[in-house]
Design a protein around this motif. Structure first.
Motif, PDB file in Angstrom:
ATOM      1  N   UNK A  97      16.756  -3.153   4.642  1.00 37.99           N
ATOM      2  CA  UNK A  97      15.589  -3.786   3.907  1.00 37.99           C
ATOM      3  C   UNK A  97      14.280  -2.938   3.748  1.00 37.99           C
ATOM      4  N   UNK A  98      14.065  -2.256   4.833  1.00 37.28           N
ATOM      5  CA  UNK A  98      13.049  -1.190   4.888  1.00 37.28           C
ATOM      6  C   UNK A  98      13.198  -0.133   3.820  1.00 37.28           C
ATOM      7  N   UNK A  99      14.354   0.460   3.873  1.00 35.84           N
ATOM      8  CA  UNK A  99      14.655   1.589   3.006  1.00 35.84           C
ATOM      9  C   UNK A  99      14.832   1.341   1.610  1.00 35.84           C
ATOM     10  N   UNK A 100      15.071   0.030   1.366  1.00 33.52           N
ATOM     11  CA  UNK A 100      15.327  -0.104  -0.115  1.00 33.52           C
ATOM     12  C   UNK A 100      14.042  -0.803  -0.655  1.00 33.52           C
ATOM     13  N   UNK A 101      13.080  -0.958   0.203  1.00 32.02           N
ATOM     14  CA  UNK A 101      11.885  -1.637  -0.376  1.00 32.02           C
ATOM     15  C   UNK A 101      10.677  -0.474  -1.012  1.00 32.02           C
ATOM     16  N   UNK A 102      10.409  -0.774  -2.203  1.00 33.29           N
ATOM     17  CA  UNK A 102       9.255   0.070  -2.786  1.00 33.29           C
ATOM     18  C   UNK A 102       8.081   0.125  -2.040  1.00 33.29           C
ATOM     19  N   UNK A 103       7.754  -0.694  -1.341  1.00 30.28           N
ATOM     20  CA  UNK A 103       6.528  -0.652  -0.536  1.00 30.28           C
ATOM     21  C   UNK A 103       6.591  -1.222   0.669  1.00 30.28           C
TER      22      UNK A 103
END
Length: 260
Positions: A97-103
């Protein structure tokens, strides 16, 4: 965004498959820096996992070895794990979730540990409620150059990942004692290089205090006999690192006097 998984290894044939199988589906590249293992670590890593880039480098200390691995990572996000650490499913989802998030709210994240000693989950004695940095943006962190007990250097605030990181510490008493001997060697060398001095009183008293601290003050007794074992071996480690430091100082003084 893509994720680099970084690992440093030496004779990890009994651990590495478990870790790689757990993360092969989410790591875009896997960087392994090996210290010329004499078991099947290299064979396992290079034959079964296509995303692995396997490097060999002489071991000069944990900090240096980890920083070298970081330079080889090509992606922005790095998940740096030891070979005996395995994320549970909730932790994997949190990482994705973190790695795929733009921010993201943070650039450095800690993981909660479940520390296992053999078949026992250790909850006290300083082994419970442990959190350490494991996921971070490469440009915001590096490791200290310490030979042992290295730590992540960053000026960023840290977030906390959901889920747990299972840490399978020692496969046998023989393995544990061998690690204690290795780490006490390196710690004594580290203290010697920093020109630290040691008195006999400290060598005698510190191991006793370490046992009391771990077993009583940190509630190690609540883990039963495994808690006693941990307190006793921590005391032994404390004794070894200081007596080895004293030996190094004594031999250094003899050498200086001989030269004169």
């Amino acid at each position: 965004m893509a994720l680099s998984l970084a690992i440093i290894t030496y004779n990890e044939e009994e651990n590495i498959v478990r870790l790689l199988n757990s993360l092969a589906d989410i790591a875009d590249e896997i960087i392994i820096v090996d210290s010329f293992s004499t078991d099947k670590t290299k064979e396992i890593c290079t034959q079964k996992y296509p995303q692995i880039q396997f490097f060999e480098k002489k071991f000069n200390g944990y900090g240096e070895q980890k920083n070298h691995a970081l330079t080889l990572c090509s992606h922005e996000w790095v998940l740096f794990l030891d070979a005996d650490e395995v994320p549970d499913e909730n932790l994997k989802k949190s990482i994705q979730k973190i790695v795929s998030s733009a921010n993201t709210e943070f650039n450095v994240y800690k993981a909660k540990f479940n520390n296992h000693l053999g078949s026992h989950m250790i909850r006290f004695g300083g082994w419970g409620n442990v959190c350490r940095e494991r996921l971070f943006r490469k440009k915001y962190a590096r490791y200290s150059d310490d030979k042992v007990h290295e730590f992540l250097i960053t000026d960023q605030k840290t977030g906390l990942l959901e889920g747990k990181l299972n840490h399978y510490t020692y496969k046998s008493i023989h393995h544990h004692v061998a690690k204690i001997n290795k780490y006490s060697d390196m710690m004594a060398e580290k203290m010697f290089e920093r020109e630290l001095k040691i008195k006999r009183f400290k060598i005698i008293v510190s191991p006793v205090f370490e046992f009391i601290k771990v077993f009583v003050f940190k509630l190690g007794f609540l883990d039963g006999f495994p808690g006693f074992y941990i307190a006793k071996t921590m005391s032994y480690y404390t004794f070894l690192k200081y007596i080895k430091l004293r030996e190094k100082i004594r031999l250094s003084e003899i050498e200086k006097n001989t030269v004169k």
